[in-house]
Design a protein around this motif. Sequence first.
Motif, mmCIF file in Angstrom:
data_model
loop_
_atom_site.group_PDB
_atom_site.id
_atom_site.type_symbol
_atom_site.label_atom_id
_atom_site.label_comp_id
_atom_site.label_asym_id
_atom_site.label_seq_id
_atom_site.Cartn_x
_atom_site.Cartn_y
_atom_site.Cartn_z
ATOM 1 N N UNK A 141 -83.468 38.597 -42.958
ATOM 2 C CA UNK A 141 -83.300 38.932 -41.543
ATOM 3 C C UNK A 141 -83.675 40.382 -41.266
ATOM 4 N N UNK A 142 -83.225 41.282 -42.133
ATOM 5 C CA UNK A 142 -83.546 42.697 -41.936
ATOM 6 C C UNK A 142 -85.044 42.943 -42.075
ATOM 7 N N UNK B 164 -90.885 48.171 -45.673
ATOM 8 C CA UNK B 164 -89.972 47.355 -44.871
ATOM 9 C C UNK B 164 -88.985 46.616 -45.760
ATOM 10 N N UNK B 165 -89.465 46.103 -46.896
ATOM 11 C CA UNK B 165 -88.581 45.384 -47.813
ATOM 12 C C UNK B 165 -87.550 46.323 -48.430
ATOM 13 N N UNK C 219 -90.946 44.063 -57.223
ATOM 14 C CA UNK C 219 -91.806 45.217 -57.504
ATOM 15 C C UNK C 219 -91.363 46.489 -56.795
ATOM 16 N N UNK C 220 -90.245 46.448 -56.092
ATOM 17 C CA UNK C 220 -89.822 47.622 -55.329
ATOM 18 C C UNK C 220 -89.335 48.737 -56.245
ATOM 19 N N UNK C 221 -89.660 49.971 -55.856
ATOM 20 C CA UNK C 221 -89.146 51.156 -56.545
ATOM 21 C C UNK C 221 -88.426 52.028 -55.524
#
Length: 685
Positions: free
Chosen positions: A506-507, A562-563, A469-471
């Motif tokens: 990890x990030x 964060x993602x 769902x990231x934009x």
Amino acid sequence: MRSGVEHQVFRDPWGIPHLRAADPPALAFAQGRVTALDRAWQIEVERHRSQGTSASFLGPEAVDWDRFARQARLDDTARRCHDNLDPDTAAWLGAYVDGVNAGLAVGARRAPQFTATGLAPGRWQPWTPLAVWLTHHVLFAGFPAKLWRTEAARHLGEEAVACLATDGPDTSGSNGWLLSGERTASGASIVAGDPHRYLEDPGIYQQIRLACPAYDVVGFAVPGVPGIAHFGHTGSVAWAITNAMADYQDLYAERLRRRDGTVEALGPAGWCPAEAHVETVEVAGGDPVDIEVIETERGPIVVGGPDVELAISLRYPPRVRGDLGFAALPALLAATRVADVDAACDHWVEPVNVVLAADTAGGLLHRVAGAVPVRDQANRLLVVPAWEPGHEWRGWHPMPRADVPDLAVMANEQGIATPLGVEFAPPHRANRIRELLTSRADWTAGELTTVHTDTRLASADPLLALLADLTGLGPAAVALRDRLMSWDCEMRADSVDAAAFAAVRAALVRRLAAHPILAPLADPSRYPALFHPWLALVPKVGFALETLLRSGLLPAADLADAARTAVEEAAEEPPVHWGELHRLAPWQALPDAAVQWPGLAGDHDCVLATSSVPGVTHHCFRASAARYVWDLGRRDDSRWIVPFGASGVPGDPHQRDQLPHWLRGELIPVVTDWHRLTEERDHDH
């Protein structure tokens, strides 16, 4: 001293000892002696760790453990438990100790670590095997997790505790399964699995065979402890265990004061005297360290003391009962049916295990074994106040049992042991094992490696859903995200996508651990360094990531930010295979920097549970310490493997000869035909 002519030592092509003697005491002597010859350095390190004297030759890095061992009174508890043994078990244990002492000098001459550290082999006491067992398992139930939950509740509120639930750094990963004859090609039951622990070199499990007129057993022993406790096959019955994830140790906040040269502790009835004395830890390359050992009516103080604000005591069953359950060990060797295994497990104390067993008559067993106190629910979750009534132990829980239809699976998940625990492993491994096993009804022992080595990572789903769902991603990050959306979720060593997923994870973990809501949990310094693996924020977030992403503790917009940053960061890294990052990293008492450890497949929540610390390192510190398949149709069709080898002697041909097979997921045959074994005429090598 028992004569060496009372027993024979045979070896199979892998150097695994097969011992034959006239009676159980002579056989116990033989087991102790061959262990001292093959594993002298390993068992002497463990003896010193149990006494809190390992810093005397390992140096300052061992002081934290030695302090805990002395404060927790491990050696004294072992003595107390030994004093309460029945005469037959004590005599059998004594024969093993005699064997260790008979072989230790020769074994030490074979192990160059003694010369390198200046350590001279010592003398084992009658209670030393109990102390070694306790040393291996006192942290197994993860009581430091109560420190973490207490801190989370103090800073974030009690509702946050469940949002940060994790199975901890040391306790889960083990798998086991039982197939009844209805699901095997031969019609006979099979018991199989693999215990996952911190990997040690030499390994904690010693393949061995113990034979005398009374019994003939193959299985995995713990070096320094007689018998075959966890995984064995007598020819007519086989058994195996996993960690039940039970909660059976308590932490009490204590109020202490000094009064007229003594120490007193505040309990529900008022101030009472506490036992107190000072011990000195000798440190190679450093100054001696004086340690005040204090014990209240609850238990020994393991955090703080009377001169600081914080003091916490530990209450654990062997200290309270004066029993470590060692009467179970000779009884297991003599078992011929599941009823015998069941009866032996009634003696079990620590650690608390789920047990599976099957016999050649069709008998099946699925139960929990161990000692779990009955007490207030708060005791199970948090550090509780010693001065308030209501936190006393009030007896012992009955151990749960379950019927076995055609298969049973144990993988540290909620199940038969649910009433006894607080935090369990996610259900992914157990569900995947059931899915694989129910796919057919004609399993053979040789085919079950496909279950051991399965690399499907179901716990990836919440993170992948977040990424979907990231934009606002850049072109490289979009390409990486799209690759992960079509990834098969297999953590194969040769997979570039598995490595990319791990890099994103990890990030993300590092970003979430830096979130202001979690910031109060970032400093564990008020507690001893030994407990920091249970308290360090980044590892806790890494192991709890799946829960944290679904819990609502952190705002959804912050999770997305964060993602997004994590994907952008990972997209800048050059592509590598997962096995290039995910390398074996076993613990060694005396590290050998020259060893180049290989890469691995698997991950924390795969059936092939090779655990790293997300956000800290991709290196694998915990994996299968052994794998086994016990065939009840024909014992010679059984299979087993350990990560390294039968010998703990550097340079020995069998020091690490099983490692290539372990890496490939292969098992080696269990050989029980004496004519196919080589007798070792010179027991001193």
